[in-house]
Design an enzyme around this catalytic site. Structure first.
Site, PDB file in Angstrom:
ATOM      1  N   CYS A 112       0.808  -1.221   0.000  1.00  0.00           N
ATOM      2  CA  CYS A 112       0.000   0.000   0.000  1.00  0.00           C
ATOM      3  C   CYS A 112       0.844   1.275   0.000  1.00  0.00           C
ATOM      4  O   CYS A 112       0.309   2.372  -0.188  1.00  0.00           O
ATOM      5  CB  CYS A 112      -0.952  -0.009   1.188  1.00  0.00           C
ATOM      6  SG  CYS A 112      -1.937  -1.522   1.299  1.00  0.00           S
ATOM      7  N   HIS A 250      -3.309   6.656   2.070  1.00  0.00           N
ATOM      8  CA  HIS A 250      -3.812   5.344   1.663  1.00  0.00           C
ATOM      9  C   HIS A 250      -5.208   5.131   2.221  1.00  0.00           C
ATOM     10  O   HIS A 250      -5.466   5.369   3.403  1.00  0.00           O
ATOM     11  CB  HIS A 250      -2.854   4.261   2.154  1.00  0.00           C
ATOM     12  CG  HIS A 250      -3.392   2.878   2.018  1.00  0.00           C
ATOM     13  ND1 HIS A 250      -3.908   2.398   0.836  1.00  0.00           N
ATOM     14  CD2 HIS A 250      -3.502   1.861   2.921  1.00  0.00           C
ATOM     15  CE1 HIS A 250      -4.314   1.151   1.016  1.00  0.00           C
ATOM     16  NE2 HIS A 250      -4.084   0.811   2.267  1.00  0.00           N
ATOM     17  N   ASN A 280     -10.258  -0.728  -0.169  1.00  0.00           N
ATOM     18  CA  ASN A 280      -8.802  -0.641  -0.098  1.00  0.00           C
ATOM     19  C   ASN A 280      -8.229  -1.216  -1.385  1.00  0.00           C
ATOM     20  O   ASN A 280      -8.292  -2.419  -1.615  1.00  0.00           O
ATOM     21  CB  ASN A 280      -8.313  -1.426   1.123  1.00  0.00           C
ATOM     22  CG  ASN A 280      -6.807  -1.402   1.294  1.00  0.00           C
ATOM     23  OD1 ASN A 280      -6.061  -1.093   0.368  1.00  0.00           O
ATOM     24  ND2 ASN A 280      -6.335  -1.762   2.485  1.00  0.00           N
TER      25      ASN A 280
END
Length: 325
Positions: A112, A250, A280
């Site tokens: 990420c 993120h 996500n």
């Protein structure tokens, strides 16, 4: 001096939208349970497109919108932990599809944090004077590594890709300050696509490749370590937290963003958010947010906006770049 500049941003997500209600039909969960804990309502899930397909569509947008001859692209970096294959790289597949015949291409694996790490690398390549133009993409198809029977992880992730085109036309530094970090000792708290030794000469049994996550450990890491990283980067930049126009972090969990804003003493509405629509998307989450923000007129790429980009995730990796957009 030579300065890198982001001149284009683009994103692409699969058409297929899977809502929390859709997930409740295949696992023991519901919309209220997911949304109250994560801030996620929907995610886009591929029904046939692989990671390179998503990334290629982004690269084509960047090239077409800029009017640049693809043969003038010097490099392509794709940040991903869900590649089509280890060889060739996803970036090599993209390079072939867009006709960037003079570009070198490689994947960067930092989960990420991948887009922030890749952007930092690209900025150095251009500001060195050795290269004039490059593409950085974050792309993931997490749906192919998720254990769809595990509600603790299956509800979190989505598929998507986004990226930027950089060139050497900048009149100021692109990156004002940065700080990248890794802690491999804690890497076991977030695993995916584990490849065990399998040969006729070893007696090690194969273990599954689905994503696994120690949710509490990752949450604690995000709210404890990441704000310190952002603060340290702000100190390097000589900027106060409130002098930053927007924070593009993120998109893992809305509660994480709430806690980070509070710890930094920053107005929450400066922390842009779109995880409610995409979930996500790992390395793709920050560039999707960036591209959407440009498309929606929140800011433009005129060099007048100061933005914090912060990634955090598997590795463990985390990093911040304060940039002039």
């Amino acid at each position: 001096m030579t300065f890198a500049k982001i001149t284009q941003a683009a994103h692409y997500v699969p058409e297929n939208v899977v809502s929390n209600d859709d997930l409740s039909k295949i696992m023991d969960t519901n919309d209220e349970w997911i949304y109250s804990r994560t801030g996620i309502k929907n995610r886009h899930i591929s029904t046939g497109e692989n990671t390179s397909d998503l990334a290629t569509k982004v690269a084509k947008q960047l090239i077409e919108n800029s009017g640049v001859d693809p043969e003038l692209i010097d490099f392509i970096i794709v940040a991903t932990v869900t590649p089509d294959s280890m060889m060739p790289s996803t970036a090599a597949r993209v390079q072939a599809q867009v006709g960037a015949t003079n570009a070198f291409a490689y994947d960067l694996t930092a989960a990420c944090s991948g887009f922030v790490f890749a952007l930092s690398t690209a900025e150095k390549l251009i500001s060195s004077g050795a290269y004039q133009r490059g593409i950085v993409i974050g792309a993931e198809v997490f749906s192919k590594v998720i254990d769809w029977s595990d509600r603790s992880t299956a509800v979190l992730f989505g598929d998507g890709a986004a990226g930027v085109l950089l060139d050497n036309s900048g009149s100021q530094p692109l990156i004002i300050a940065e700080k990248m970090q890794t802690d491999g000792k804690r890497g076991g708290s977030l695993l995916s696509s584990y490849a065990d030794i399998q040969t006729p000469f070893a007696s090690v049994s194969y273990e599954g490749s689905n994503l696994s996550m120690e949710g509490r450990a990752i949450f604690d890491f995000a709210v404890r370590d990441v704000p310190k990283n952002i603060q340290a980067t702000l100190e390097k930049s000589d900027l106060a937290a409130e002098e930053i126009d927007y924070y593009l972090l993120h998109q893992a969990n809305s509660r994480i963003l709430d806690k980070m804003a509070k710890k930094l003493g920053v107005t929450r509405n400066k922390f842009l958010q779109n995880m409610q629509e995409y979930g996500n998307t790992s390395a793709a989450s920050i560039p999707i947010l960036l591209s959407e923000s440009v498309k929606n007129g929140i800011f433009s790429l005129d060099g007048q906006t100061k933005v914090v980009l912060t990634g955090f995730g598997g590795g463990l990796t985390w990093g911040t770049a304060i940039i002039n957009l």
